[in-house]
Design an enzyme around this catalytic site. Structure first.
Site, PDB file in Angstrom:
ATOM      1  N   HIS A 251      12.022  -0.928  -0.526  1.00  0.00           N
ATOM      2  CA  HIS A 251      12.928  -1.284   0.583  1.00  0.00           C
ATOM      3  C   HIS A 251      14.113  -0.318   0.641  1.00  0.00           C
ATOM      4  CE1 HIS A 251      10.533  -4.796   1.205  1.00  0.00           C
ATOM      5  NE2 HIS A 251      10.884  -5.344   0.055  1.00  0.00           N
TER       6      HIS A 251
ATOM      7  N   ASP B 105       3.499  -4.816   1.792  1.00  0.00           N
ATOM      8  CA  ASP B 105       4.387  -5.837   1.237  1.00  0.00           C
ATOM      9  C   ASP B 105       3.883  -7.265   1.480  1.00  0.00           C
ATOM     10  OD1 ASP B 105       6.513  -7.183   0.123  1.00  0.00           O
ATOM     11  OD2 ASP B 105       8.040  -6.425   1.490  1.00  0.00           O
TER      12      ASP B 105
HETATM   13 ZN   LIG Z   1       7.982  -7.076  -2.280  1.00  0.00          ZN
END
Ligand SMILES: [Zn+2]
Length: 444
Positions: free
Chosen positions: A270, A319
């Site tokens: 991220h 993800d």
């Molecule tokens: Zn994750």
């Protein structure tokens, strides 16, 4: 006997798209890659653009069972997490095997040849180890083998439910109690999987919420000793940064740097809300962006171009698996920057394809994969150029595929010289949609 394929077009090292490329494979590696105008006798023709296999650098396989169930309405990352915990509490080694096999098979159909599984569902729902303390990790390894993809099992150390808080409720099954117990279990997992040529074990730090500074250093030390990839969720949410600064007077990135976690083997996942100093520090390693999940959870848009300029190798991940389409993730790296800056042209098509291929493979500990070149691992995919999405694409084929292609346009997938997907059909699990429906239905 070597196998040969003849590609209409192939994306070769350096970003060259060549016509009429012959791939010769012996065992699990390319022995020759060259151009000839017509298919050699016995070669299988691959219509479309052939690429190295895609690397999904960040997955939580079990989140696939949340698809379609959590996106509507308001709520926050933190309320989404409650729904995710409800699911986490239901899984057993048997049901996780079924779900992960179907999910990894969906990934194979999308052209993913390596998956990085950020794995923290270790113990039974009360937090007690199973008879085999790695029963859940073994289920994931078996699932990846059955789906025909490479797996880097990023075994995740997760010891606290927040800064200074114990694990509670559904979080209990994530924890090993101490970093030493985590090390012992992961050493055993690595021994168990040593004979499996398509599986590797790496380490992960769940986040700076989940480990204190001494524990961060412990996990980083294990990864350094093992020569294994080390991943961590970093600064996905502003609240996480604020709590970290309140607890330690440092950002999560600064804390990880002090623990010795950063470097070429490290991937920050991220990396959305960063200071200028964080960007500089993270430039020493990799950063995995997960744009479709970051949009779904209203995380924000990370400084992708500034990270790349600082030296970070950018990769992409699915993800939460709400969508499994790495071509879409790769183009979103560029498109999200356009929305954030109101300007175009931050990343070239080659940079975006590199993120989805060689950079991701490197982040997962497979530096030999990710290129169509002699001596490299024979992992490749072909994207059709004659579907409704890709037909008439013109001459910039790499640009067309990364900006308009989708998972549905992938028709051939080869891993270690073995055909896993042919004509868009999985060769080991013919009814992937049926397997997804059955394994997810059984959980709810
Ligand atoms: Zn994750």
């Amino acid at each position: 006997v070597p196998l040969t394929w003849w590609c209409d077009y192939a994306w070769l090292p350096g970003g060259r798209v060549e016509r009429g490329v012959v791939l010769t494979v012996s065992g699990e590696r390319f022995t020759a890659v060259g151009t000839v105008p017509v298919p050699p006798p016995g070669a299988e023709r691959l219509p479309g653009l052939t690429l190295p296999g895609l690397a999904n650098a960040h997955s939580h396989a079990f989140h696939r069972a949340l698809r379609g169930r959590t996106h509507a309405g308001r709520g926050t990352f933190w309320t989404w997490r409650e729904q995710m915990y409800d699911l986490a509490a239901r899984l057993t080694p048997d049901s996780y095997l079924e779900l992960a096999r179907a999910t990894y098979a969906e990934m194979a159909l999308a052209g993913i040849t390596t998956v990085g599984e950020f794995h923290y569902l270790h113990h039974d729902p009360s937090g007690r180890p199973y008879a085999d303390p790695n029963a859940m990790g073994a289920a994931l390894a078996e699932a990846a083998r059955a789906a025909g993809v490479r797996l880097t099992l990023l075994d995740t150390c997760y010891l606290h439910g927040g800064f200074g808080r114990d694990l509670e409720g559904p979080q209990r099954r994530f924890g090993d109690g101490t970093a030493a117990a985590w090390r012992q279990r992961v050493d055993a997992l690595r021994d168990d999987l040593r004979g499996d040529p398509t599986t590797r074990v790496g380490a992960a730090i769940h986040s700076c919420r989940a480990l204190n500074p001494a524990q961060l250093a412990d996990v980083a030390g294990w990864a350094a000793d093992a020569g294994a990839p080390l991943h961590a969720h970093v600064s996905e949410q502003r609240a996480e940064n604020a709590e970290c600064v309140a607890a330690y007077g440092r950002t999560p990135t600064e804390l990880l740097a002090e623990a010795g976690a950063l470097g070429p083997a490290f991937t920050a996942v991220h990396a959305t809300h960063l200071t200028d100093g964080d960007v500089k520090l993270l430039g020493a390693g990799g950063v995995c962006l997960c744009p479709s999940t970051e949009r779904d959870l209203a995380d924000g848009i990370g400084p992708a171009r500034r990270l790349a300029d600082a030296g970070a190798g950018l990769s992409v991940g699915s993800d939460s698996n709400a969508v499994i389409d790495l071509l879409a993730e790769a183009r979103s790296v560029e498109l999200d920057q356009r929305l954030a800056t109101e300007t175009r042209g931050h990343f070239t098509a080659d940079e975006l394809l590199t993120a989805a291929t060689s950079a991701g493979q490197r982040a997962l500990g497979w530096p030999d994969a990710g290129a169509l070149a002699a001596g490299r691992l024979a992992d490749f995919i072909t994207v059709r150029l004659d579907t409704v999405r890709t037909a008439g694409a013109g001459t910039d084929l790499a640009g067309a595929v990364v900006h308009a292609g989708t998972a549905a346009d992938v028709h051939t997938v080869v891993v270690a010289g073995r055909t896993i997907v042919a004509e868009g059909t999985h060769q080991l699990l013919p009814d992937v949609a049926g397997a997804l429906d059955a394994s997810i239905g059984a959980l709810w």
